[in-house]
Motif scaffolding. Structure first.
Motif, PDB file in Angstrom:
ATOM      1  N   PHE A   6       0.838  -1.192   0.000  1.00  0.00           N
ATOM      2  CA  PHE A   6       0.000   0.000   0.000  1.00  0.00           C
ATOM      3  C   PHE A   6       0.879   1.250   0.000  1.00  0.00           C
ATOM      4  N   GLY A   7       0.634   2.127  -0.974  1.00  0.00           N
ATOM      5  CA  GLY A   7       1.453   3.317  -1.129  1.00  0.00           C
ATOM      6  C   GLY A   7       2.311   3.257  -2.375  1.00  0.00           C
ATOM      7  N   ALA A   8       2.137   2.172  -3.188  1.00  0.00           N
ATOM      8  CA  ALA A   8       2.873   1.987  -4.444  1.00  0.00           C
ATOM      9  C   ALA A   8       4.356   1.750  -4.221  1.00  0.00           C
ATOM     10  N   PHE A   9       4.724   1.262  -3.021  1.00  0.00           N
ATOM     11  CA  PHE A   9       6.108   0.858  -2.775  1.00  0.00           C
ATOM     12  C   PHE A   9       6.247  -0.611  -3.170  1.00  0.00           C
ATOM     13  N   THR A  10       7.238  -0.933  -4.005  1.00  0.00           N
ATOM     14  CA  THR A  10       7.396  -2.315  -4.441  1.00  0.00           C
ATOM     15  C   THR A  10       7.885  -3.181  -3.284  1.00  0.00           C
ATOM     16  N   ARG A  11       7.394  -4.409  -3.270  1.00  0.00           N
ATOM     17  CA  ARG A  11       7.768  -5.338  -2.198  1.00  0.00           C
ATOM     18  C   ARG A  11       9.187  -5.868  -2.388  1.00  0.00           C
ATOM     19  N   SER A  12       9.659  -5.853  -3.637  1.00  0.00           N
ATOM     20  CA  SER A  12      11.025  -6.285  -3.940  1.00  0.00           C
ATOM     21  C   SER A  12      11.721  -5.149  -4.693  1.00  0.00           C
ATOM     22  N   PRO A  13      12.145  -4.105  -3.977  1.00  0.00           N
ATOM     23  CA  PRO A  13      12.663  -2.896  -4.634  1.00  0.00           C
ATOM     24  C   PRO A  13      13.887  -3.149  -5.511  1.00  0.00           C
ATOM     25  N   LEU A  14      13.864  -2.573  -6.698  1.00  0.00           N
ATOM     26  CA  LEU A  14      15.024  -2.641  -7.591  1.00  0.00           C
ATOM     27  C   LEU A  14      16.207  -1.893  -6.990  1.00  0.00           C
ATOM     28  N   LEU A  15      15.910  -0.895  -6.201  1.00  0.00           N
ATOM     29  CA  LEU A  15      16.960  -0.094  -5.571  1.00  0.00           C
ATOM     30  C   LEU A  15      17.917  -0.968  -4.777  1.00  0.00           C
ATOM     31  N   HIS A  16      17.407  -2.031  -4.189  1.00  0.00           N
ATOM     32  CA  HIS A  16      18.224  -2.910  -3.356  1.00  0.00           C
ATOM     33  C   HIS A  16      19.076  -3.878  -4.169  1.00  0.00           C
ATOM     34  N   ARG A  17      18.852  -3.909  -5.490  1.00  0.00           N
ATOM     35  CA  ARG A  17      19.604  -4.845  -6.343  1.00  0.00           C
ATOM     36  C   ARG A  17      20.414  -4.125  -7.416  1.00  0.00           C
ATOM     37  N   ALA A  18      20.626  -2.851  -7.218  1.00  0.00           N
ATOM     38  CA  ALA A  18      21.339  -2.060  -8.232  1.00  0.00           C
ATOM     39  C   ALA A  18      22.749  -2.580  -8.490  1.00  0.00           C
TER      40      ALA A  18
END
Length: 406
Positions: free
Chosen positions: A313-325
């Motif tokens: 909820f809030g359009a935050f991804t559950r598996s953020p790409l930011l964490h896999r850059a």
């Protein structure tokens, strides 16, 4: 930015209340809902549309495009060989297809594949096809479960399975089209899928273009504190419950029955009319886009049900790409409208961890749908991003006037 999100959620909540009180008519769909499904998908069934209606509306919208094109239904089979993951299988093993359009292009033009975002379809790029087809072999698709593509029952029950639904079906499409190398462009949720695909199949992607992509912020971001406070309110609790129940905006459109088209018209007029900072839609564009959007939203629920598995909820991804850059393998260009509610600063953080070339371009007079708001600026950004494929001396190509580098 946060206030805009909050207003959007509140409006969905109000529409949900209207749906509950609406007088619903009998279903007018080609596919019957599977037994054992939840109450909402079966009751919100006043749907005067079908895949044929979608393709017809797409054809009308694309009549605005001057470049000749071919529309085809690309067969991707019934599932990847040997797969045990529930992705695009349903109760039957019937073949699925991806609705695809390919535009006439010059010989030896680099291939550009375009992937739409959540709640959209490939027709949203109607303002871009002519310009891009002058330099690329342009191919646009409807992701599985969206637009004019097959809409199998959505059986995924986790983020991993949901990502596989989109990534693996796209790979089967690539195989069927026999495309070995291409530039991949994805918008919003389509950017998320494109990035995940590039991480799994980097050998096929020559360059990655992410337009206002999802996945570069997370609930741990300090800016999400307002969301945590909102969740503690009674309104926030209701909205969060609707989200976790997979109550999608499309269900509102279906539930409003004969009033659904008017709701869509109001949305497109507001979003791409007075709201637009750049090139406002002409009357014929608005009418044809509204018709197209309605049919794509009102059709059988399928890909849209990825919502709660991909996003919190809030359009935050559950598996953020930011964490896999740090795992990035493909040269990448981010494109953001200056007024985009997606924060480009997340891309800046990701770039610091990448070991491949990465640039961030901001386009003026454009929001999240920058390719509609300011198509000319968007085209300039795409051409610049692909300069090593288009120019004999790419190192001497400067950033076009009006664009800014972040």
């Amino acid at each position: 930015m946060n206030l805009a999100r909050l207003r959007w959620r509140s409006s969905i909540g109000r529409m949900a209340e209207n749906v509950a009180n609406a007088e619903l008519r009998p279903a007018a769909v080609e596919e019957k809902p599977a037994k054992g499904r939840s109450f909402w998908p079966s009751v919100l069934r006043w749907i005067p549309t079908s895949t044929d209606h979608i393709i017809a509306a797409e054809k009308r919208l694309l009549s605005l495009v001057k470049t000749p094109y071919v529309q085809e239904k690309v067969n991707i089979g019934s599932g990847p060989p040997g797969s045990k993951v529930r992705w695009f299988r349903s109760s039957s093993d019937e073949p699925r297809f991806i609705n695809t359009i390919e535009f006439e292009s010059k010989e030896d033009s680099p291939t550009l594949v375009m992937v739409h975002g959540y709640g959209a379809s490939q027709g949203f790029f109607f303002r871009n096809f002519d310009a891009l087809a002058s330099r690329f072999r342009v191919i646009a698709i409807d992701q599985l479960g969206w637009g004019g593509s097959s809409r199998p029952d959505f059986t995924c029950r986790s983020t991993e399975e949901t990502e596989a639904w989109f990534i693996d079906s796209f790979e089967e499409w690539r195989k069927a089209k026999n495309i070995s190398k291409f530039i991949l462009l994805g918008h919003s949720f389509g950017g998320y899928v494109a990035a995940k695909y590039s991480m799994k199949h980097p050998e096929h992607v020559q360059h990655l273009i992410l337009v206002g992509p999802a996945g570069f912020s997370s609930e741990t971001d300090p800016k999400s504190e307002w969301l945590m406070r909102f969740r503690k309110t009674w309104k926030g609790a209701i909205m969060n419950h609707l989200w976790e129940s997979n109550f999608t905006p499309q269900k509102v459109v279906r539930g409003l029955g004969p009033w659904g088209p008017d709701l869509v018209r109001r949305y497109t007029s507001a979003r791409f009319g007075s709201y637009a900072e750049g090139s406002v839609l002409m009357e014929d564009e608005s009418k044809l886009l509204t018709d197209y959007v309605y049919h794509t939203l009102a059709a059988k629920a399928s890909g849209e049900l990825c919502l709660k598995y991909i996003f919190a909820f809030g359009a935050f991804t559950r598996s953020p790409l930011l964490h896999r850059a740090s795992e990035w393998k493909v040269p990448t260009t981010f494109i953001y409208g200056v007024q985009d509610w997606m924060d480009y600063q997340g891309a800046q953080k990701a770039r610091k961890q990448m070991e491949v070339p990465c640039e961030i371009i901001r386009v003026p007079q454009g929001g999240h749908f920058v390719f509609i708001d300011n198509p000319t600026g968007f085209h300039s950004a795409v051409f610049h991003a692909c300069r090593r494929f288009l120019s004999p001396d790419p190192d001497r190509v400067s950033l076009p006037e009006g664009l800014t580098s972040a």
